[in-house]
Design a protein around this motif. Structure first.
Motif, PDB file in Angstrom:
ATOM      1  N   LYS A 163     -27.055  17.905  33.952  1.00 50.50           N
ATOM      2  CA  LYS A 163     -26.382  18.209  35.212  1.00 50.50           C
ATOM      3  C   LYS A 163     -25.959  16.947  35.962  1.00 50.50           C
ATOM      4  O   LYS A 163     -25.042  16.994  36.780  1.00 50.50           O
ATOM      5  CB  LYS A 163     -27.300  19.035  36.117  1.00 50.50           C
ATOM      6  CG  LYS A 163     -27.635  20.424  35.566  1.00 50.50           C
ATOM      7  CD  LYS A 163     -28.530  21.184  36.534  1.00 50.50           C
ATOM      8  CE  LYS A 163     -28.854  22.586  36.013  1.00 50.50           C
ATOM      9  NZ  LYS A 163     -29.752  23.318  36.946  1.00 50.50           N
ATOM     10  N   LEU A 164     -26.636  15.838  35.691  1.00 50.36           N
ATOM     11  CA  LEU A 164     -26.349  14.584  36.394  1.00 50.36           C
ATOM     12  C   LEU A 164     -26.463  13.418  35.420  1.00 50.36           C
ATOM     13  O   LEU A 164     -27.487  13.255  34.748  1.00 50.36           O
ATOM     14  CB  LEU A 164     -27.321  14.386  37.557  1.00 50.36           C
ATOM     15  CG  LEU A 164     -27.143  13.095  38.371  1.00 50.36           C
ATOM     16  CD1 LEU A 164     -25.799  13.090  39.082  1.00 50.36           C
ATOM     17  CD2 LEU A 164     -28.285  12.931  39.367  1.00 50.36           C
ATOM     18  N   ALA A 224     -22.164  18.185  31.756  1.00 43.69           N
ATOM     19  CA  ALA A 224     -22.334  18.015  33.205  1.00 43.69           C
ATOM     20  C   ALA A 224     -20.982  18.053  33.917  1.00 43.69           C
ATOM     21  O   ALA A 224     -20.864  18.619  35.016  1.00 43.69           O
ATOM     22  CB  ALA A 224     -23.044  16.692  33.484  1.00 43.69           C
ATOM     23  N   ARG A 272     -17.142  13.828  37.567  1.00 47.75           N
ATOM     24  CA  ARG A 272     -17.923  14.923  38.140  1.00 47.75           C
ATOM     25  C   ARG A 272     -19.331  15.001  37.544  1.00 47.75           C
ATOM     26  O   ARG A 272     -20.242  15.552  38.158  1.00 47.75           O
ATOM     27  CB  ARG A 272     -17.185  16.246  37.948  1.00 47.75           C
ATOM     28  CG  ARG A 272     -15.964  16.390  38.848  1.00 47.75           C
ATOM     29  CD  ARG A 272     -15.282  17.740  38.675  1.00 47.75           C
ATOM     30  NE  ARG A 272     -14.278  17.954  39.708  1.00 47.75           N
ATOM     31  CZ  ARG A 272     -13.049  17.489  39.674  1.00 47.75           C
ATOM     32  NH1 ARG A 272     -12.659  16.760  38.619  1.00 47.75           N
ATOM     33  NH2 ARG A 272     -12.196  17.709  40.658  1.00 47.75           N
ATOM     34  N   ARG A 279     -19.988  21.658  34.118  1.00 43.40           N
ATOM     35  CA  ARG A 279     -20.827  22.366  35.099  1.00 43.40           C
ATOM     36  C   ARG A 279     -20.421  22.032  36.532  1.00 43.40           C
ATOM     37  O   ARG A 279     -20.468  22.886  37.423  1.00 43.40           O
ATOM     38  CB  ARG A 279     -22.298  21.991  34.890  1.00 43.40           C
ATOM     39  CG  ARG A 279     -22.975  22.726  33.737  1.00 43.40           C
ATOM     40  CD  ARG A 279     -24.448  22.363  33.698  1.00 43.40           C
ATOM     41  NE  ARG A 279     -25.194  23.271  32.829  1.00 43.40           N
ATOM     42  CZ  ARG A 279     -26.510  23.222  32.657  1.00 43.40           C
ATOM     43  NH1 ARG A 279     -27.219  22.290  33.291  1.00 43.40           N
ATOM     44  NH2 ARG A 279     -27.114  24.076  31.862  1.00 43.40           N
ATOM     45  N   ASN A 280     -20.038  20.783  36.758  1.00 43.01           N
ATOM     46  CA  ASN A 280     -19.717  20.323  38.118  1.00 43.01           C
ATOM     47  C   ASN A 280     -18.213  20.351  38.401  1.00 43.01           C
ATOM     48  O   ASN A 280     -17.751  19.700  39.344  1.00 43.01           O
ATOM     49  CB  ASN A 280     -20.238  18.889  38.321  1.00 43.01           C
ATOM     50  CG  ASN A 280     -21.738  18.786  38.166  1.00 43.01           C
ATOM     51  OD1 ASN A 280     -22.463  19.788  38.269  1.00 43.01           O
ATOM     52  ND2 ASN A 280     -22.230  17.585  37.912  1.00 43.01           N
ATOM     53  N   THR A 316     -25.683  15.729  43.963  1.00 47.96           N
ATOM     54  CA  THR A 316     -25.717  16.758  45.000  1.00 47.96           C
ATOM     55  C   THR A 316     -26.991  16.656  45.824  1.00 47.96           C
ATOM     56  O   THR A 316     -27.951  15.965  45.447  1.00 47.96           O
ATOM     57  CB  THR A 316     -25.624  18.150  44.365  1.00 47.96           C
ATOM     58  OG1 THR A 316     -26.770  18.366  43.526  1.00 47.96           O
ATOM     59  CG2 THR A 316     -24.355  18.286  43.525  1.00 47.96           C
ATOM     60  N   LEU A 345     -17.013  20.884  41.941  1.00 48.40           N
ATOM     61  CA  LEU A 345     -17.438  19.964  42.988  1.00 48.40           C
ATOM     62  C   LEU A 345     -16.320  18.986  43.329  1.00 48.40           C
ATOM     63  O   LEU A 345     -15.516  18.614  42.476  1.00 48.40           O
ATOM     64  CB  LEU A 345     -18.679  19.194  42.549  1.00 48.40           C
ATOM     65  CG  LEU A 345     -19.942  20.018  42.263  1.00 48.40           C
ATOM     66  CD1 LEU A 345     -21.086  19.105  41.840  1.00 48.40           C
ATOM     67  CD2 LEU A 345     -20.346  20.840  43.491  1.00 48.40           C
TER      68      LEU A 345
END
Length: 594
Positions: free
Chosen positions: A319-320, A258, A301, A261-262, A306, A265
């Motif tokens: 992802k989170l 994650a 991150r 991936r982020n 999001t 951000l």
């Protein structure tokens, strides 16, 4: 019928929630300590005497025998990772221990079989006789040897991975009395090692050397059988950790994936905006909570919530991730430097189990006119000392130090580790000095070129080697018990079996590093020595073992200096329940002594 206080997350052997007054505690841990005593009784003689078996029976030379032993020991310790993963995720710590002891029993039985029947091993020959052409074990016999050894390695690794954590499961960290008992359990675990080792280093080694390898291995097999019986007998009293079928290792990978991936951000200015589940009472029963820290900020991150995830009722864990999940990964990363600093200590231990034993073969082993101590029994000296000092340390020193430091364990885990690391450096320096003295005696006695196995003993007592064993034994008490407690206390609760693997894995790397170092040293020095390297050949009198010991002492001293730097920067974890975790959970985690 009145039921006692229930222990959440722990069940009894029937699968019902464990009760504090019926299950666990010190009485349950006695079965675990007893089983660990017999397991060490069965296997510790292998660690110190297998080199002699490899040389005298299987016809390896000294360096190859030492490498075979360190490869076996390293494999045993590295396999703890596999067993710990299975124990934490699928099998459970009790079943993992029971299976591991059974596999170890099978391996010892096969080793006994090979040692008993001549057709399963090479024919006898005088290994150091230049006119002999000794053939090393090969083919089916070699397969039997290595299958036996690595079954023992798998079983021993499994016991080391699951049994200490299963023992710690018998105590409730939320109860101050049981938390102190758990700290004592780790000290008594070392005592169990010492008692089992004392019997192994004396009785079993003596049987191997005087009654035959088959009888020695047979006694080890019987000891392993008793260990299984004692461990199984405690089943009605155990608190058994409930496995969830989900892997805490997967949660670690989720954070890393994650975060990657982020990576593009932007981190929020207010860390309260990072994702965490609601802190209601139901969550408090199921989840642990950790406050946010500013270490390894790139991992934060993984917890950025999001707008698209706000609209999703079940966002992907890849992802989170929760803040606590991220903080657990930060803790593991911060432990890596501590882990790395413990590898060199096992590198030193490997030499005491290999080359020091071969030193003892050449020395005067007499205790009385009619009795000689086997060189492989020399570790009994620090073991006997530890049998005395561990109860004194636990019952006198810890309570005394606790009054001044306020720390339940008397001194911090990392202080204990540091004391052991500097002592290991001193031990290697002493070993170098003793080897210089031994070689001087060999030179004065005109025995530098004599056959080490068939020469009369040098006029120097084998008890000179006891000094290096004694110092390293004290180092053991501080470092290895300190590391077990440290890793167990710091890892997430679903990774408790994995916690002991940090210790065993560092030991595995130390043993493998020993194999590498021995080969590198021989290659680097082959052109400047008559024997083809500091450690090459079968004549230890012509080698340069003293220089090798000085090299290890210097490496250990440098390692200790690095440890001082990394341990000073380490921050202990701060656990908080959901109810006690305030809405303002963003703060820098200060140093919290255990």
């Amino acid at each position: 019928m009145d039921r006692g206080e229930l222990i959440e997350g722990k069940v009894d052997w029937k699968g019902e929630t464990a009760e504090k007054n019926k299950h666990g505690g010190t009485r349950a841990s006695l079965f675990i300590l007893g089983a660990f005593t017999f397991e060490n009784m069965a296997t510790m003689a292998l660690a110190v005497n297998l080199v002699t078996y490899f040389i005298g029976v299987m016809h390896f030379d000294i360096a190859e025998a030492a490498n075979q032993l360190t490869n076996y020991m390293g494999t045993s310790y590295i396999l703890t990772i596999l067993v710990a993963f299975l124990a934490d995720t699928y099998v459970g710590r009790f079943k993992a221990t029971l299976l591991a002891t059974s596999v170890e029993f099978l391996g010892l039985g096969l080793l006994t079989l090979q040692a008993h029947y001549p057709k399963f091993k090479p024919p006898f020959c005088k290994v150091f006789d230049p006119t002999s052409h000794c053939i090393q074990v090969n083919g089916a016999n070699a397969a039997l040897l290595f299958v036996s050894l690595y079954l023992i390695a798998l079983g021993s690794g499994g016991v080391k991975a699951a049994l200490p954590s299963h023992g710690a499961d018998q105590f409730d960290d939320k109860d101050p009395k049981e938390a102190r008992q758990k700290s004592s359990f780790f000290n008594w675990l070392l005592l169990a090692v010492c008692i089992g080792g004392a019997i192994s280093f004396t009785l079993i080694v003596w049987i191997q050397d005087h009654k035959g390898w088959d009888w020695g291995f047979f006694v080890s097999t019987i000891a392993m059988f008793f260990g299984i019986i004692i461990f199984a007998a405690g089943l009605p009293r155990y608190r058994i950790h409930v496995v969830k079928g989900s892997s805490a290792l997967a949660e670690i990978l989720q954070v890393l994936v994650a975060a990657i991936r982020n990576r593009k951000l932007q981190l929020p200015v207010d860390c309260n905006e990072l994702f965490e589940i609601e802190k209601d009472k139901a969550a408090a029963m199921q989840f642990e909570f950790l406050p946010h820290t500013n270490d390894f900020r790139f991992l934060d991150r993984a917890a950025i919530h999001t707008s698209s995830q706000h609209n999703s009722p079940n966002p992907s864990p890849w992802k989170l991730c929760r803040v606590t999940q991220v903080e657990n990964v930060k803790i593991l990363l911060s432990m890596v430097p501590i882990f790395c600093c413990t590898i060199i200590m096992t590198l030193c231990l490997a030499q005491l189990q290999t080359f020091s034993v071969q030193q003892g073969v050449t020395m005067d082993k007499s205790i009385t006119k009619h009795f000689q101590i086997p060189p492989a029994s020399l570790p009994i000296i620090p073991v006997v000392f530890l049998v005395i000092i561990v109860p004194v340390y636990d019952k006198i020193f810890v309570p005394f130090a606790r009054k001044f430091t306020g720390i339940p364990t008397g001194i911090t885990y990392l202080h204990r580790v540091g004391i052991g690391l500097i002592l290991s450096s001193i031990s290697m320096a002493v070993a170098a000095i003793v080897e210089v003295k031994r070689k001087r005696v060999a030179k004065l006695s005109n025995m530098l070129d004599a056959n080490p196995l068939f020469q009369p003993p040098l006029p120097i007592s084998v008890f000179w080697l006891s000094i290096q064993y004694f110092i390293f034994g004290i180092a053991d008490m501080f470092t290895y018990v300190g590391l077990l407690e440290f890793f167990y206390s710091q890892v997430p609760k679903d990774l408790k079996s994995i916690s002991s693997c940090f210790l065993w894995s560092s030991m595995a790397l130390g043993y493998f590093l020993s194999t590498v170092i021995v080969k590198i040293v021989n290659l680097a020095t082959k052109d400047i020595t008559r024997s083809g390297g500091w450690l090459a050949g079968n004549n230890i009198n012509r080698g340069h073992l003293n220089l090798f010991y000085w090299l290890l002492s210097t490496l250990s001293l440098f390692n200790f200096c690095v440890y001082l730097l990394v341990s000073k920067r380490y921050k202990y974890r701060q656990d908080q329940s959901a109810e006690s975790l305030s809405d303002n959970r963003v703060h820098e985690a200060g140093r919290l002594e255990p």
